[in-house]
Design an enzyme around this catalytic site. Structure first.
Site, mmCIF file in Angstrom:
data_model
loop_
_atom_site.group_PDB
_atom_site.id
_atom_site.type_symbol
_atom_site.label_atom_id
_atom_site.label_comp_id
_atom_site.label_asym_id
_atom_site.label_seq_id
_atom_site.Cartn_x
_atom_site.Cartn_y
_atom_site.Cartn_z
ATOM 1 N N HIS A 272 8.591 5.190 -7.906
ATOM 2 C CA HIS A 272 7.850 4.991 -6.649
ATOM 3 C C HIS A 272 6.423 4.522 -6.928
ATOM 4 C CE1 HIS A 272 6.793 6.148 -2.395
ATOM 5 N NE2 HIS A 272 5.602 6.241 -2.954
ATOM 6 N N GLU A 273 5.715 5.266 -7.766
ATOM 7 C CA GLU A 273 4.324 4.900 -8.061
ATOM 8 C C GLU A 273 4.266 3.596 -8.865
ATOM 9 O OE1 GLU A 273 2.187 6.347 -6.384
ATOM 10 O OE2 GLU A 273 3.320 8.131 -5.816
ATOM 11 N N HIS A 276 4.027 0.736 -6.483
ATOM 12 C CA HIS A 276 2.636 0.522 -6.048
ATOM 13 C C HIS A 276 1.854 -0.239 -7.119
ATOM 14 C CE1 HIS A 276 2.477 2.784 -2.343
ATOM 15 N NE2 HIS A 276 2.874 3.907 -2.907
ATOM 16 N N GLU A 302 3.567 0.602 0.743
ATOM 17 C CA GLU A 302 4.674 1.548 0.643
ATOM 18 C C GLU A 302 6.018 0.835 0.579
ATOM 19 O OE1 GLU A 302 4.543 4.578 -0.109
ATOM 20 O OE2 GLU A 302 2.403 4.915 0.187
#
Length: 509
Positions: A272-273, A276, A302
C-alpha cells in the site's frame, strides 16, 4: 559598467525562488515528522514540537507574505499569465489558491495549531497503547475547535464539511460524495449479504501463526523492488501506523508495521505505502522543488496505494508468481498451500473492527462511518467527547460488531490527531479511481494480467507513470481521470470489479 540582467529580478524568477525556498523548508519539516514517528524518544516530543511549530510558522509567513501577494498579483495579470508556460501557469494558480486560503489565518494561530498537532500525534500513540480515550480527548477537542475556527476564516462552502473536503479532493462536494457512497451501498451491501450466506468459505488458517519478523522484512523489500520502488531514493522503516512521506522526489520514505502473528499486515501495508511512493518517485523532474511535485489529490494518491495493494497484490495472478518466493522465506509454514487457496484466504470477507485490516468489500463501510462522523463533528457540532459512543453505535449498525475497547475503535486511526478531517473519503475515492484506471490499463495493455502472473510488474508501473505519476499536480483530479478513461469518476467500475472478484471466490451463482 554592465547593466543588470532584467530576467534576474523578473516576477517569475523571484516567485520561483520564493516557492522553492518554501518547498525546502517543507522538506526539512517532513524529515522531522518522519523522525518523530519512527523512533524519536518520547521525552523529546514536546520540545521538538516547538521547533516544528517555529519552522512551520516561518514557512507559513512566506506563503502569506506581502512579497508573495505582490508577485501573485503581477503574475495573475492576463497578459503576463498568458505568456507563462504550462508548468508556471499551473504553479501560479495553485499558489494563488493556497495564498488566498492561508492569508485568512493569523500566523500565531497557525503556529499554535502546528505545535498542538505535533504533540497530539505522540499523545494519540500513548492513548492507543493504553486504551485511554479520556487522556487523548483534550487534544482532540482543541484540534476540532481550531478546525472549526479555520473553516469560519476560510469561508463556509455549501456546508462546513465541504470546506474541508475541498482541501483533499478539490472540487468534490458532500452532495456528490453522498451520491457515490449511496451507489456503493446499493450494490455492495447485498453482495456482502450473499457472501455471508455462502457455504463456500475460504480457509485462512494458514495465515496465522508465528512469522519471523526479519523474514517479513526481507519479503517486503523484495516485493517493493519488483514493483519498481527505488531504494536509492527511499527506505523502509517501522512505525505504529504505516505511512509514506515524500521529502523530495529522490527521497520518498515508507514505513510498515510487522505483526509476528499476522503475515498479511506488514505485507499489504508495505505494498500500500509502496503505491504511494511510486507516485512521488516518478513525478517529472521539471516539477522538482515546486509545490506541483506531489499528488494531485488525496483520492488520486490513494488510488495508487489501493491499486497496488488490492487489485495487484490481492490478485490470483500475483500469487501464482510470488507464492513460491513467500514459501521460501517461511520454510515449512506454507508448503501445502496452493496459489488459489492463498488467493482465496487473503480475500476473505468478514466484518472487522480495524480499517487497515479490512477486506476490500467491507473496507468502504469503514470509510463511510468515518465520513458520517466527520460530517456530524463539523455540520452538526458533535462533541468530541461523544465520539466513542457514536463510533460504537455506527459500527454495530453497519458491520454488526461493537468494539470492545476504544483502542480497537475510535483510537485506531492517526488521522484526527494530525487534524486531517476530510481525508478519510479519499480512501474510498481511491478505490473508485483505481478500478476505473485498471479498466483503462487493461484496454491499453491487453496482456496485463499475464504480465502480472509472470512477475512482470514494471509495464504497469510504466503505464501509471505515463498516465498518472509524471504529471504530479499539473492536472486536476477530474482532468486526470477523464484523460485516462474518457469519463468522470464512476462508482460502477469498483462495483463491477468487486462483484466479479467475490462471486468467483465465494462461488456465487
Amino acid at each position: 559598467m554592465s547593466s543588470a540582467d532584467p530576467a534576474a529580478s523578473s516576477p517569475l524568477k523571484r516567485f520561483r525562488e520564493l516557492t522553492g525556498r518554501m518547498k525546502q523548508y517543507e522538506e526539512i519539516l517532513g524529515l522531522v515528522y518522519w523522525d518523530m514517528r519512527t523512533g524519536a524518544p518520547r521525552k523529546g516530543i514536546e520540545l521538538r514540537s516547538e521547533a516544528v511549530g517555529a519552522l512551520s510558522a516561518e514557512t507559513f509567513k512566506l506563503s502569506t507574505s506581502a512579497e508573495m501577494g505582490e508577485l501573485l498579483e503581477e503574475l495573475n495579470k492576463p497578459e503576463l499569465k498568458a505568456s507563462l508556460g504550462v508548468i508556471d501557469r499551473r504553479l501560479v494558480e495553485e499558489t494563488t489558491k493556497e495564498f488566498e486560503r492561508n492569508r485568512r489565518i493569523p500566523p500565531d494561530m497557525y503556529r499554535e495549531y502546528v505545535v498542538l498537532t505535533s504533540q497530539s500525534e505522540s499523545a494519540w500513540e500513548e492513548a492507543k497503547e493504553n486504551n485511554d480515550f479520556a487522556g487523548f480527548v483534550p487534544y482532540l477537542e482543541k484540534i476540532v475547535d481550531y478546525t472549526r475556527r479555520f473553516i469560519e476564516l476560510w469561508g463556509v462552502k455549501k456546508t462546513p464539511y465541504d470546506t474541508l473536503l475541498d482541501m483533499y479532493e478539490p472540487g468534490l462536494t458532500t452532495g456528490e460524495l453522498d451520491r457515490l457512497f449511496g451507489e456503493l451501498r446499493e450494490r455492495l451491501v447485498p453482495l456482502a449479504e450473499r457472501i455471508a450466506k455462502s457455504a463456500n468459505k475460504p480457509d485462512r488458517s494458514f495465515l496465522t501463526g508465528e512469522f519471523d519478523k526479519e523474514a517479513q522484512k526481507k519479503f517486503s523489500k523484495l516485493i517493493l523492488k519488483e514493483m519498481g520502488y527505488d531504494f536509492e531514493a527511499g527506505r523502509l522503516d517501522e512505525s505504529v501506523h504505516p505511512f509514506a512521506t515524500g521529502l523530495n522526489k529522490n527521497d520518498v520514505r515508507i514505513t510498515t508495521r510487522y505483526l509476528p502473528e499476522d503475515l498479511t499486515s506488514a505485507l499489504f501495508g508495505t505494498i500500500h505505502e509502496g503505491g504511494h511512493a511510486l507516485y512521488e518517485q516518478n513525478i517529472q523532474d521539471e516539477l522538482a522543488n515546486t509545490p506541483l511535485c506531489t499528488g494531485t489529490s488525496m483520492g488520486i494518491h490513494e488510488s495508487q496505494s489501493r491499486l497496488w495493494e488490492n487489485m495487484i497484490g490481492r490478485s490470483l495472478g500475483f500469487w501464482q508468481n510470488y507464492l513460491p518466493a513467500l514459501k521460501a522465506h517461511f520454510p515449512g509454514q506454507l508448503d501445502d498451500v496452493s496459489a488459489e487457496a492463498f488467493y482465496r484466504g487473503i480475500n476473505v470477507v468478514e466484518p472487522s473492527l480495524i480499517r487497515i485490516e479490512a477486506d476490500e468489500l467491507t473496507y468502504n463501510l469503514h470509510i463511510m462511518i468515518r465520513y458520517e462522523i466527520e460530517k456530524m463533528l463539523f455540520n452538526e457540532e458533535l462533541s468530541p467527547r461523544d465520539l466513542p459512543e457514536v463510533w460504537n453505535r455506527k459500527y454495530e449498525e453497519a458491520l454488526g460488531i461493537r468494539p470492545p475497547s476504544d483502542a480497537l475503535g475510535v483510537l485506531q486511526d492517526v488521522h484526527w490527531s494530525g487534524g486531517a478531517f476530510g481525508y478519510f473519503p479519499s480512501y474510498s475515492l481511491g478505490n473508485m479511481y483505481a478500478a476505473q484506471m485498471m479498466a483503462a490499463a487493461r484496454q491499453d495493455i491487453p496482456e496485463l494480467d499475464e504480465q502480472v502472473a509472470s512477475g512482470r510488474l514494471l509495464p504497469l508501473q510504466a503505464w501509471l507513470t505515463d498516465k498518472v505519476y509524471r504529471h504530479g499536480k499539473l492536472l486536476r483530479p477530474s482532468e486526470l481521470i477523464e484523460r485516462i478513461s474518457g469519463q468522470p469518476l464512476q462508482s460502477a467500475y469498483l462495483c463491477d470489479y468487486l462483484e466479479n472478484k467475490y462471486k468467483d471466490i465465494y462461488r456465487l451463482e
